[in-house]
Design an enzyme around this catalytic site. Structure first.
Site, PDB file in Angstrom:
ATOM      1  N   LEU A  40      68.824  15.952  69.445  1.00 22.40           N
ATOM      2  CA  LEU A  40      68.807  14.796  70.327  1.00 22.40           C
ATOM      3  C   LEU A  40      68.083  15.180  71.608  1.00 22.40           C
ATOM      4  CD1 LEU A  40      72.505  13.510  70.069  1.00 22.40           C
ATOM      5  CD2 LEU A  40      70.510  12.680  68.824  1.00 22.40           C
ATOM      6  N   ASP A  41      67.369  14.222  72.190  1.00 19.90           N
ATOM      7  CA  ASP A  41      66.755  14.472  73.485  1.00 19.90           C
ATOM      8  C   ASP A  41      67.855  14.772  74.503  1.00 19.90           C
ATOM      9  OD1 ASP A  41      64.349  13.832  72.337  1.00 19.90           O
ATOM     10  OD2 ASP A  41      64.353  11.757  73.051  1.00 19.90           O
ATOM     11  N   ARG A  42      67.532  15.636  75.446  1.00 17.78           N
ATOM     12  CA  ARG A  42      68.514  15.937  76.485  1.00 17.78           C
ATOM     13  C   ARG A  42      68.911  14.646  77.210  1.00 17.78           C
ATOM     14  NH1 ARG A  42      68.770  21.179  80.260  1.00 17.78           N
ATOM     15  NH2 ARG A  42      70.570  20.604  81.500  1.00 17.78           N
ATOM     16  N   THR A  44      70.687  12.361  75.888  1.00 19.85           N
ATOM     17  CA  THR A  44      71.128  11.395  74.880  1.00 19.85           C
ATOM     18  C   THR A  44      72.503  11.824  74.402  1.00 19.85           C
ATOM     19  OG1 THR A  44      68.869  11.007  74.138  1.00 19.85           O
ATOM     20  CG2 THR A  44      70.615  10.376  72.634  1.00 19.85           C
ATOM     21  N   ARG A 156      62.274   5.671  72.267  1.00 14.70           N
ATOM     22  CA  ARG A 156      61.891   5.614  73.672  1.00 14.70           C
ATOM     23  C   ARG A 156      60.481   5.052  73.843  1.00 14.70           C
ATOM     24  NH1 ARG A 156      63.461  11.556  75.862  1.00 14.70           N
ATOM     25  NH2 ARG A 156      62.747  10.650  77.832  1.00 14.70           N
TER      26      ARG A 156
END
Length: 572
Positions: A40-42, A44, A156
């Site tokens: 996961l993106d930081r 998130t 995104r």
């Protein structure tokens, strides 16, 4: 924390924490197995799945690669008004020149009778996201997303391209929010052992729903105790690795002084909070945010509740440099406003390097915490180097260079008091200034422009002012945004190129300039231009000009450059 790929200098990610938890829970001496297939993106939140046994790993790998895993997300966005309540976003994505993902422009349909070229646009990968509106309030909306494909930053970039960027997204133009308002709500897959369909859900969507209802609170966060506590808790969690550094890190990396809250970068405008060992220093920046005294007291109470021994207060005027006396008690009380007092002077650790600080001695404490990563860099490149540290303050850069093996350091500052405290920092680090080391580390109480002019040949020669011929392998420039001495006035926004020109004349062949500036009104792009122009005006050739990384505890305001800009210039 990142879900994987921890920073090398301070490893800390979800994979490491889960392994540590499993090892402690099960009493294992050996690091447990953990198969990683998802990231996961930081910032998130939500569900992440790992394989705990090798026999489960192959099944998970096959499902992820074969797109048999269904991933549902929830996103809080702005700009969805007037759009369909259900739609499918289908785009070709590619990596742009800036390293971010972008949507490949759609090709126009060919004229009638002309055959369309086969294949997809160059470099693009198909991304499909199914969107359904869960809740809507004016321009803001809460969207359910099903990611049919799994491209980097897929949701995104696609939502931003559709005109509804995710709130708190600094990369793709999202509106302000405490963090990226993206939540991995559910993941569905076949159980590796039984084959039965398994769905794991995380229903915790409170932060997204709060933003949908209230939008960006701005300074109103200080009027809502629950929102204030949530913002402080998020900042504390982001500094988890630094906060436990003294317990977890090897001796040479231990850090007990760092920034806990960085103003708008942590959704707390006008407030910076620094950790110094067991004490906090709260800095309130001038502005109408603090016109209400109740806000200030509420913030101090909530900081006190974090459990530190004491809290000191600094009231930051718009231009602290123009003050004659920065030790005025109404600006910087000499005693803590909450809790117990710290010793008058004590040492904190920065990457294992001791630095002496004084929390009750005016607006300054003795060290600028936003330079920690730059000092680590200087320490790593200073072996046998001759280093000049200009605007040296208490000489922390010089100490870092000396610990890194510098053959010579020169610390230049107009303040005799600051240089005396620099000597204390050398002593605290165990670096001898006399005996066999005499002359290796020197301190010059002089206007930095005058010193550079003298070193570079611009000063007048005479019986009492003979130019000293000396060049350096590394010059560190860290001037205040504004300063005045008896000889001149310096404004970073207009004079920085002149400073670089003088510095380039005393840098030896192949030498480097580490140029830093904390002027809030100066963009990173303009700052780079100043450095480039200064090097060229000195008649030197620039081999490399690169931005230095920002400190992890100094997140910039959303969509804006960080306050501290640093570049490394390498000369031929």
């Amino acid at each position: 924390m990142p879900s994987q790929s921890a920073q090398p200098e301070r490893p800390d990610d979800l994979v490491m924490r889960v392994r540590a938890f499993l090892a402690e829970r099960d009493g294992r001496a050996k690091e447990p197995y953990l198969g990683v297939h998802q990231r996961l993106d930081r910032d998130t939140s939500g569900v992440v799945v790992f394989a705990k046994r090798p026999e489960a790993n192959a099944s998970l790998a096959k499902q992820f690669e074969g797109r048999d895993v269904e991933k549902r997300y929830l996103a809080a966005v702005q700009g969805w008004s007037g759009r369909s309540r259900e739609t499918t976003l289908s785009d070709e994505l590619r990596r742009g020149e800036d390293g971010l993902m972008e949507v490949v422009p759609r090709q126009k349909a060919p004229p009638r009778g002309v055959r369309a070229p086969k294949g997809r646009p160059s470099g693009g990968q198909r991304a499909v996201t199914h969107v359904r509106v869960r809740t809507q309030k004016e321009e803001r909306a809460l969207l359910d997303l099903i990611l049919e494909t799994g491209r980097m930053h897929q949701a995104r970039v696609q939502l931003a391209h559709a005109g509804a960027p995710i709130a708190g997204d600094p990369l793709y133009g999202g509106p302000r929010a405490p963090r990226l308002m993206l939540h991995a709500a559910q993941i569905s897959l076949a159980h590796p052992k039984t084959g039965k369909r398994l769905s794991i859900r995380d229903p915790h969507t409170g932060p997204l729903e709060f933003w949908l209802k209230n939008g960006d609170l701005g300074a109103r966060v200080y009027d809502d105790v629950a929102a204030l506590d949530a913002a402080l808790a998020l900042a504390v969690e982001r500094r988890w690795g630094l906060g436990r550094s003294a317990e977890r890190d090897p001796e040479e990396r231990r850090t007990t002084a760092f920034r806990l809250v960085n103003e708008e970068g942590d959704a707390l405008p006008g407030l910076a909070v620094d950790v110094y060992g067991e004490h906090l220093v709260a800095q309130l920046y001038a502005g109408d945010v603090w016109d209400d005294a109740a806000r200030r007291e509420r913030v101090l109470d909530r900081l006190d509740a974090l459990g530190f021994d004491g809290v000191y207060l600094k009231m930051r005027p718009k231009q602290a440099n123009v003050l004659v006396d920065t030790r005025r008690d109404e600006l910087a009380p000499s005693t803590p406003v909450r809790g117990q007092a710290a010793p008058e002077a004590f040492d904190v650790l920065e990457e294992g390097m001791p630095v002496r600080v004084r929390l009750g001695d005016g607006l300054s404490t003795g060290v600028f915490l936003d330079q920690r990563s730059n000092r680590r860099f200087v320490r790593g490149i200073s072996e046998s180097a001759r280093v000049a540290n200009l605007f040296s303050y208490t000489c922390a850069f010089s100490v870092a260079a000396a610990l890194g093996g510098a053959s010579r350091t020169v610390s230049v500052d107009a303040s005799v008091t600051a240089l005396e405290r620099g000597r204390e920092n050398f002593a605290a680090a165990g670096i001898e200034l006399g005996g066999n080391n005499a002359g290796a580390h020197t301190f010059v109480a002089e206007d930095c422009f005058a010193w550079l002019a003298r070193m570079g040949g611009g000063g007048k020669e005479g019986p009492g002012n003979r130019r000293k011929a000396e060049s350096f392998d590394l010059l560190v420039l860290d001037p205040p945004s504004y300063s005045s001495t008896k000889k001149r006035r310096f404004v970073a926004e207009s004079d920085y190129d002149e400073l670089v020109t003088l510095a380039a004349k005393v840098v030896g062949p192949g030498g480097k300039i580490l140029a830093c500036c904390n002027h809030r009104g100066l963009t990173r792009t303009k700052f780079r231009r100043f450095v480039l122009a200064g090097v060229r005006a000195a008649g030197r050739e620039l081999l490399q000009l690169k931005d230095m990384p920002d400190g992890s505890d100094f997140p910039p305001p959303l969509g804006r450059d960080p306050h501290m800009k640093s570049v490394l210039a390498v000369l031929r």
